[in-house]
Scaffold this motif. Structure first.
Motif, PDB file in Angstrom:
ATOM      1  N   GLY A 124       0.790  -1.229   0.000  1.00 32.11           N
ATOM      2  CA  GLY A 124       0.000   0.000   0.000  1.00 32.11           C
ATOM      3  C   GLY A 124       0.820   1.276   0.000  1.00 32.11           C
ATOM      4  N   LEU A 125       2.141   1.184   0.164  1.00 27.17           N
ATOM      5  CA  LEU A 125       2.972   2.382   0.205  1.00 27.17           C
ATOM      6  C   LEU A 125       3.521   2.775  -1.156  1.00 27.17           C
ATOM      7  CD1 LEU A 125       5.107   1.848   3.458  1.00 27.17           C
ATOM      8  CD2 LEU A 125       2.861   2.934   3.185  1.00 27.17           C
ATOM      9  N   GLU A 126       3.209   1.990  -2.196  1.00 31.97           N
ATOM     10  CA  GLU A 126       3.843   2.215  -3.493  1.00 31.97           C
ATOM     11  C   GLU A 126       3.553   3.603  -4.078  1.00 31.97           C
ATOM     12  OE1 GLU A 126       0.085  -0.282  -3.935  1.00 31.97           O
ATOM     13  OE2 GLU A 126       1.955  -0.483  -2.808  1.00 31.97           O
ATOM     14  N   LYS A 127       2.412   4.182  -3.742  1.00 27.00           N
ATOM     15  CA  LYS A 127       2.065   5.477  -4.336  1.00 27.00           C
ATOM     16  C   LYS A 127       2.938   6.617  -3.805  1.00 27.00           C
ATOM     17  CE  LYS A 127      -1.675   6.443  -1.016  1.00 27.00           C
ATOM     18  NZ  LYS A 127      -3.139   6.676  -0.886  1.00 27.00           N
ATOM     19  N   TYR A 128       3.677   6.381  -2.747  1.00 29.73           N
ATOM     20  CA  TYR A 128       4.485   7.446  -2.159  1.00 29.73           C
ATOM     21  C   TYR A 128       5.922   7.479  -2.682  1.00 29.73           C
ATOM     22  CZ  TYR A 128       0.633   7.634   1.167  1.00 29.73           C
ATOM     23  OH  TYR A 128      -0.618   7.746   1.738  1.00 29.73           O
TER      24      TYR A 128
END
Length: 401
Positions: free
Chosen positions: A230-234
């Motif tokens: 879930g952290l890939e967008k950052y």
């Protein structure tokens, strides 16, 4: 209602973080070596010079590793003017001497400090001395700063909001200090993910830790991996999620587990900071750390962090987008038994961020490359059955014909 208002306030605060950093650094995830995982406080000038020599000799430099980072315990105090004092018994010629030596080898030198009064090993931290220390680092020729979060408790950080503000303020101060000192320095934020740095640290530093310290154990790798979902967008060029340094070669895992650890960090676009004694590597460990086909996935200029497309018990599929509409897929067996899995290579090529959002790619336009076997995979049909040993991975790259 109070909780909703709290997050509105925090979102506004994150959007208004103001800091200065060197924007053109770390356009791909930083690669290098750090002393802590293997040597702890047992660091010295001789060790760092030998590591630098071996990075060149072993081919690690040619594979992309460039930073050699001295972690904690190089400092022992401050003088009457507040200047940081080096441990001269361990570093008799000083830090600038080491920086000059590494630069002569085509490498870069990193160093460690802490946002608190003390470092995690009880040495003097940089709190209250940020601008002075930054000027010192610039004078020495430092290229990378790992900045920890020990001994930072203060009286005003009693609530979640004040704790986050304290973290942002502390790291922004050092970021501004490094920028003011004028020497481009990669700034590595190491506050362990407590204050959700992925929400604010992109304006302050170049990479930020997302979770607790890694350990040389399979369970620790799995625990950290799960926290990256879930952290890939950052993540992206100049701002990277950091699941912590590599344990490859330190002896606590099997070769297959180390291959999985390295592969997944490459898929995550994670900084690749080796932490073993590279002066004494087995051929198997050297092969892992210098696998240029895996490293090319990590260093892809698109800067996309891989995401977990499928999680089914102990079997996962991770997908990483690459430049030129290419991509990598990692088939991951977390479990204790061999898995024989059905893989639809056509579908995996088309997947965007969810199964239901497909892209118009055709498998016939691509070569499927096995990045550990270093050979092309025969895919006359879209579907193949792939055997994956326990605690292991298979990694493939779709390459345009």
């Amino acid at each position: 209602m109070k909780k909703h208002f709290f997050w509105i306030v925090l979102t506004f605060f994150f959007m208004n973080v103001q800091a200065q950093k060197f924007d053109q650094l770390a356009q791909t995830p930083p690669m290098g070596w750090n002393s802590w995982n293997k040597f702890g406080c047992d660091v010295s000038e001789a060790l760092i010079m030998e590591i630098a020599d071996e990075m060149v000799r072993s081919g690690m430099k040619d594979a992309g590793y460039e930073y050699v980072v001295i972690d904690d315990c190089w400092q022992i105090g401050r003088d009457e003017d507040g200047e940081i004092i080096i441990d001269k018994e361990r570093f008799p010629n000083g830090i600038k001497y080491l920086a000059d030596y590494l630069h002569s080898k085509g490498l870069k030198l990193g160093i460690y400090s802490c946002a608190g009064k003390y470092t995690c090993a009880g040495r003097p931290g940089s709190r209250g001395y940020e601008f002075q220390d930054a000027r010192t680092y610039a004078r020495w020729g430092i290229d990378y700063l790992k900045y920890d979060w020990c001994y930072t408790t203060n009286e005003d950080a009693q609530s979640a909001s004040s704790s986050i503000e304290h973290a942002i303020s502390s790291y922004t101060t050092m970021s501004d200090a490094l920028y003011a000192a004028g020497r481009p320095v990669v700034f590595s934020i190491c506050e362990w993910g407590f204050q959700k740095p992925w929400k604010w640290a992109g304006e302050v530093g170049h990479l930020w830790r997302t979770y607790h310290d890694i350990k040389d154990r399979w369970a620790a790798v799995l625990e950290i991996l799960d926290k990256q979902k879930g952290l890939e967008k950052y993540a992206g060029p100049g701002h990277w999620n950091d699941p912590d340094m590599l344990e490859v070669g330190n002896g606590g895992m099997t070769t297959e587990e180390y291959k999985a650890h390295f592969s997944l960090w490459c898929m995550l676009a994670a900084p690749l900071m080796a932490g073993n004694d590279i002066r004494d590597m087995s051929p198997e460990i050297k092969e892992i750390l210098t696998n240029k086909e895996l490293i090319s996935i990590n260093q892809d200029s698109l800067g996309s962090q891989g995401f977990c497309f499928l999680s089914s018990g102990d079997y996962e599929i991770w997908i990483k987008k690459l430049k030129n509409n290419e991509r990598a897929i990692c088939l991951f067996n977390r479990g204790e038994e061999i898995k024989n899995v059905r893989v639809d290579f056509e579908n995996l090529l088309k997947v965007n961020s969810t199964y239901w959002k497909m892209e118009p790619h055709k498998l016939e336009d691509y070569i499927v490359r096995d990045l550990w076997e270093h050979k092309d995979l025969s895919v006359e049909t879209n579907v193949k059955y792939i055997e994956i040993p326990p605690h292991s991975v298979k990694v493939f790259r779709y390459i345009h014909k």
